[in-house]
Design a protein around this motif. Structure first.
Motif, PDB file in Angstrom:
ATOM      1  N   ASN A 495       0.762  -1.268  -0.103  1.00 50.51           N
ATOM      2  CA  ASN A 495       0.049   0.024   0.099  1.00 50.51           C
ATOM      3  C   ASN A 495       0.828   1.295  -0.024  1.00 50.51           C
ATOM      4  N   ARG A 496       1.901   1.322   0.588  1.00 55.35           N
ATOM      5  CA  ARG A 496       2.827   2.503   0.773  1.00 55.35           C
ATOM      6  C   ARG A 496       3.528   2.737  -0.494  1.00 55.35           C
ATOM      7  N   THR A 497       4.033   1.655  -1.036  1.00 51.37           N
ATOM      8  CA  THR A 497       4.757   1.776  -2.281  1.00 51.37           C
ATOM      9  C   THR A 497       3.613   2.174  -3.528  1.00 51.37           C
ATOM     10  N   ALA A 498       2.581   1.677  -3.697  1.00 50.19           N
ATOM     11  CA  ALA A 498       1.650   2.216  -4.576  1.00 50.19           C
ATOM     12  C   ALA A 498       1.074   3.460  -4.473  1.00 50.19           C
ATOM     13  N   GLN A 499       0.975   3.716  -3.176  1.00 50.26           N
ATOM     14  CA  GLN A 499       0.636   5.123  -2.904  1.00 50.26           C
ATOM     15  C   GLN A 499       1.985   6.066  -3.404  1.00 50.26           C
ATOM     16  N   ASP A 500       3.169   5.803  -3.081  1.00 50.30           N
ATOM     17  CA  ASP A 500       4.223   6.577  -3.517  1.00 50.30           C
ATOM     18  C   ASP A 500       4.128   6.779  -5.007  1.00 50.30           C
ATOM     19  N   LEU A 501       3.636   5.716  -5.775  1.00 49.60           N
ATOM     20  CA  LEU A 501       3.590   5.784  -7.261  1.00 49.60           C
ATOM     21  C   LEU A 501       2.810   6.388  -7.619  1.00 49.60           C
ATOM     22  N   ALA A 502       1.413   6.480  -7.032  1.00 45.48           N
ATOM     23  CA  ALA A 502       0.369   7.289  -7.242  1.00 45.48           C
ATOM     24  C   ALA A 502       0.698   8.870  -7.230  1.00 45.48           C
ATOM     25  N   LEU A 503       1.457   9.096  -6.194  1.00 49.13           N
ATOM     26  CA  LEU A 503       1.908  10.316  -5.916  1.00 49.13           C
ATOM     27  C   LEU A 503       2.564  11.066  -6.999  1.00 49.13           C
ATOM     28  N   LYS A 504       3.532  10.099  -7.512  1.00 46.84           N
ATOM     29  CA  LYS A 504       4.546  10.299  -8.714  1.00 46.84           C
ATOM     30  C   LYS A 504       3.883  10.688  -9.910  1.00 46.84           C
ATOM     31  N   PHE A 505       2.719   9.838 -10.197  1.00 51.99           N
ATOM     32  CA  PHE A 505       1.850  10.056 -11.407  1.00 51.99           C
ATOM     33  C   PHE A 505       0.928  11.314 -11.269  1.00 51.99           C
ATOM     34  N   HIS A 506       0.403  11.988 -10.091  1.00 51.35           N
ATOM     35  CA  HIS A 506       0.004  12.850  -9.702  1.00 51.35           C
ATOM     36  C   HIS A 506       0.784  14.537 -10.268  1.00 51.35           C
ATOM     37  N   GLU A 507       2.230  14.176  -9.478  1.00 49.83           N
ATOM     38  CA  GLU A 507       3.144  15.481  -9.649  1.00 49.83           C
ATOM     39  C   GLU A 507       3.560  15.485 -10.993  1.00 49.83           C
ATOM     40  N   ASN A 508       3.827  14.063 -11.747  1.00 54.35           N
ATOM     41  CA  ASN A 508       3.880  14.522 -13.143  1.00 54.35           C
ATOM     42  C   ASN A 508       3.052  15.114 -14.029  1.00 54.35           C
ATOM     43  N   PHE A 509       1.653  14.704 -13.849  1.00 48.83           N
ATOM     44  CA  PHE A 509       0.705  15.162 -14.609  1.00 48.83           C
ATOM     45  C   PHE A 509       0.248  16.593 -14.354  1.00 48.83           C
ATOM     46  N   LYS A 510       0.894  17.183 -13.362  1.00 47.65           N
ATOM     47  CA  LYS A 510       0.462  18.785 -13.252  1.00 47.65           C
ATOM     48  C   LYS A 510       0.866  19.696 -14.323  1.00 47.65           C
ATOM     49  N   LYS A 511       1.944  19.046 -14.928  1.00 41.55           N
ATOM     50  CA  LYS A 511       2.528  19.829 -16.267  1.00 41.55           C
ATOM     51  C   LYS A 511       1.485  19.870 -17.478  1.00 41.55           C
ATOM     52  N   PHE A 512       0.621  18.868 -17.576  1.00 43.88           N
ATOM     53  CA  PHE A 512      -0.575  18.730 -18.457  1.00 43.88           C
ATOM     54  C   PHE A 512      -1.791  19.823 -18.240  1.00 43.88           C
ATOM     55  N   LYS A 513      -1.345  20.920 -18.000  1.00 45.09           N
ATOM     56  CA  LYS A 513      -2.525  21.623 -17.707  1.00 45.09           C
ATOM     57  C   LYS A 513      -3.834  21.676 -18.612  1.00 45.09           C
ATOM     58  N   GLN A 514      -3.634  21.576 -19.744  1.00 44.29           N
ATOM     59  CA  GLN A 514      -4.579  21.695 -21.015  1.00 44.29           C
ATOM     60  C   GLN A 514      -5.399  20.410 -20.884  1.00 44.29           C
ATOM     61  N   ALA A 515      -5.248  19.360 -20.435  1.00 48.32           N
ATOM     62  CA  ALA A 515      -5.855  18.084 -20.264  1.00 48.32           C
ATOM     63  C   ALA A 515      -7.173  18.292 -19.604  1.00 48.32           C
ATOM     64  N   SER A 516      -8.054  17.555 -20.070  1.00 50.59           N
ATOM     65  CA  SER A 516      -9.466  17.763 -19.577  1.00 50.59           C
ATOM     66  C   SER A 516      -9.827  17.232 -18.256  1.00 50.59           C
ATOM     67  N   ASP A 517     -10.510  17.651 -17.600  1.00 55.51           N
ATOM     68  CA  ASP A 517     -10.885  17.169 -16.441  1.00 55.51           C
ATOM     69  C   ASP A 517     -11.244  15.509 -16.301  1.00 55.51           C
ATOM     70  N   GLU A 518     -11.807  14.965 -17.379  1.00 56.85           N
ATOM     71  CA  GLU A 518     -12.015  13.640 -17.440  1.00 56.85           C
ATOM     72  C   GLU A 518     -10.809  12.756 -17.492  1.00 56.85           C
ATOM     73  N   ILE A 519      -9.810  13.452 -18.229  1.00 57.16           N
ATOM     74  CA  ILE A 519      -8.664  12.653 -18.432  1.00 57.16           C
ATOM     75  C   ILE A 519      -7.794  12.970 -17.097  1.00 57.16           C
ATOM     76  N   LYS A 520      -7.838  14.066 -16.489  1.00 57.79           N
ATOM     77  CA  LYS A 520      -7.133  14.104 -15.152  1.00 57.79           C
ATOM     78  C   LYS A 520      -7.438  13.287 -14.080  1.00 57.79           C
ATOM     79  N   GLN A 521      -8.723  13.049 -14.219  1.00 59.36           N
ATOM     80  CA  GLN A 521      -9.590  12.088 -13.080  1.00 59.36           C
ATOM     81  C   GLN A 521      -9.434  10.761 -13.500  1.00 59.36           C
ATOM     82  N   ALA A 522      -8.819  10.423 -14.628  1.00 62.28           N
ATOM     83  CA  ALA A 522      -8.734   9.094 -14.971  1.00 62.28           C
ATOM     84  C   ALA A 522      -7.213   8.333 -14.229  1.00 62.28           C
ATOM     85  N   GLY A 523      -6.619   9.198 -13.628  1.00 62.90           N
ATOM     86  CA  GLY A 523      -5.318   8.678 -12.885  1.00 62.90           C
ATOM     87  C   GLY A 523      -5.444   7.931 -11.752  1.00 62.90           C
TER      88      GLY A 523
END
Length: 528
Positions: A495-523
């Motif tokens: 659980n700890r390792t999976a959450q760490d990876l989830a956080l990395k996904f979220h931090e990385n995706f911040k740069k895609f500001k033009q992505a739709s809300d539907e795409i952002k919420q698919a992570g």
């Protein structure tokens, strides 16, 4: 372009000993005569590349001029360099090469679809680099060679080293693209992969303007004409998984997807050799024969047998061979529109499912994310897996903004109703160092089921962190392997390792500001 080419390269064209489009046997003879490489028991020549056994991304530049300044996605991947530095280095390289006894030229094409193919030329200091180029790009017929007019030229001088203070580079090594001059300069590195990837970068710049999506993927076609794409960075299994005895290979690494379907950009394969065996990968193993090039593979001193398990030089050992060395190919390398798309990731955290079916929004999220682990040896300085996010599974080779390629992919998924899967070829039962690499036989079984449509209506369970739909049963794969958490002894650590990876996904995706809300919420769902 012929006049431009000849004016720009006039000093090299007047070189009295430039050898053009030599045959494979003649090139092999020259390579052995010049002691650039040795002959292996397979008939392939084996060369070593010294300090640089992988790409050198920090040494790659694009000339920022009026032709491309408003189109290139400038940054750490597409580093700008002033035109004055390119012009100066160009002249230095030409003057250096003019002093050589022999130079080697290959004229051919990138792009199997004649409507979109690019006439190219590669001028090499090393004969083995010229053989590599001949095997990796598309060789013209005698008639095509007669009328060939190069539109881009690579000049490769491995033994010429730049002076960073004077030449505006970051080190002695340089890979510089000039879209204005239509020339690529390569120096200071013997790693042949820079030649291949430079042409791919060019195609990634040119093809989207022709309504063709350029893709870092392998591709094959089934007996019923169904086409599959395999996206992923080096080491994730594109070459291995596309070389399927029951499907015909279109290509192993670089493709275009245009109005008429998919086509190979190259004429050969550049396969990783780490732990290669005839039992596990017979098509690749048997493709390595006379005319092929082995790169940094250790040979037995007496028998000259390759030891594909020996990584004393690098884990990024490679083999370059022409497509025709694979028995089961489609000729020419063109096919219809894809039915299935596979995103490959080598997840070193060991928490992503080995296979999951993606909605369109999830597909766009994971395509833009391009998560994987850089594997040892694929780049200079990488000695163990490192988590990384490479947009469109090919960020190092994308001159344009990732959103351009992602938008094109989304449109094509909609238009041609392609099904998308995320496949983890990385670790299971724990992270790197604790768990183990997913068995190739399991991955093959999962991919086979996906391509045959067997996973379209099977029972699935949703991953509570990544939100992915995981099939609960796949023939040939133990059920417990399909659910990552079940393979870990320490569930809290999972659980700890999976959450760490989830956080990395979220931090990385911040740069895609033009992505739709539907795409952002698919992570992934991060609960930190």
């Amino acid at each position: 372009m012929k006049m431009v080419e000849r004016t720009l390269l006039k000093d090299l064209y007047t070189h009295k000993n430039i050898k053009e489009n030599l045959s494979v046997p003649r090139l092999v003879e020259i390579i052995l005569e010049r002691k650039e490489a040795v002959l292996s028991e397979t008939g392939a020549v084996r060369a070593t590349t010294g300090t640089y056994t992988g790409r050198s991304p920090k040494d790659k530049f694009i000339v920022k001029d009026e032709v491309c300044k408003d189109f290139v996605d400038w940054g750490s991947v597409n580093q700008p360099i002033e035109e004055k530095y390119f012009d100066s280095l160009y002249q230095k390289v030409v003057d250096y090469l003019k002093e050589k006894d022999e130079l080697y030229s290959f004229k051919g094409f990138a792009g199997a679809d004649k409507k979109y193919r690019l006439p190219i030329q590669v001028i090499n200091e090393y004969a083995w680099h010229n053989l590599f180029s001949r095997q990796l790009f598309i060789t013209p017929t005698d008639e095509e060679l007669e009328s060939h007019q190069s539109e881009f030229t690579i000049i490769s001088a491995p033994d010429f080293k730049a002076d960073p203070i004077v030449d505006g580079t970051n080190s002695e090594t340089f890979i510089i693209i000039s879209f204005k001059k239509r020339v690529i300069l390569i120096g200071g590195t013997e790693y042949a992969g820079e030649i291949k990837k430079s042409i791919f970068s060019i195609m990634n710049y040119l093809l989207p303007n022709q309504d063709v999506l350029s893709m870092h993927c392998s591709a094959n076609v089934g007996q019923e004409g169904d086409v599959a794409l395999f996206f992923g960075l080096s080491g994730t299994g594109k070459t291995t998984l596309s070389a399927d005895p029951y499907r015909r290979l279109i290509g192993d690494d670089e493709h275009g997807w245009g109005p008429n379907g998919v086509f190979n950009i190259e004429g050969g394969c550049y396969a990783k050799c780490i732990n290669l065996s005839e039992e596990k990968e017979p098509q690749i193993y048997n493709a390595i024969r006379f005319g092929s090039v082995l790169e940094n593979v250790i040979l037995d001193e007496e028998t000259r047998l390759p030891d594909y398990d020996d990584t004393s030089l690098t884990e990024n050992t490679r083999a370059a061979y022409p497509l025709e060395n694979i028995d089961n190919i489609i000729t020419p390398s063109v096919a219809g529109h894809p039915n299935a798309i596979i995103f490959l990731t080598a997840d070193a955290s060991g928490t992503l499912p080995p296979i999951s079916k993606l909605s369109k929004e999830q597909a766009m999220y994971h395509f833009l994310s391009g998560y994987t682990s850089k594997l040892a040896g694929t780049e200079r300085g990488v000695t163990e897996p490192q988590a990384t996010f490479s947009a469109c599974f090919g960020s190092p080779f994308l001159p344009l903004a990732p959103s351009k390629y992602a938008e094109m992919l989304g449109e094509k998924i909609d238009q041609y109703n392609a099904t998308v899967f995320l496949v983890n070829t990385g670790w299971t039962g724990g992270s790197y160092g604790v768990g183990k690499r997913m068995k190739l036989s399991y991955t093959r079984a999962m991919v086979h089921s996906a391509l045959e449509g067997e996973l379209n209506n099977v029972e699935t369970v949703k991953d509570e962190i990544f939100g992915l739909d995981i099939p609960m049963h796949i023939p040939g794969v133990p059920d417990e392997v399909l659910i990552p958490k079940q393979t870990w002894e320490d569930k809290v650590a999972y659980n700890r390792t999976a959450q760490d990876l989830a956080l990395k996904f979220h931090e990385n995706f911040k740069k895609f500001k033009q992505a739709s809300d539907e795409i952002k919420q698919a992570g992934p769902v991060y609960k930190g």
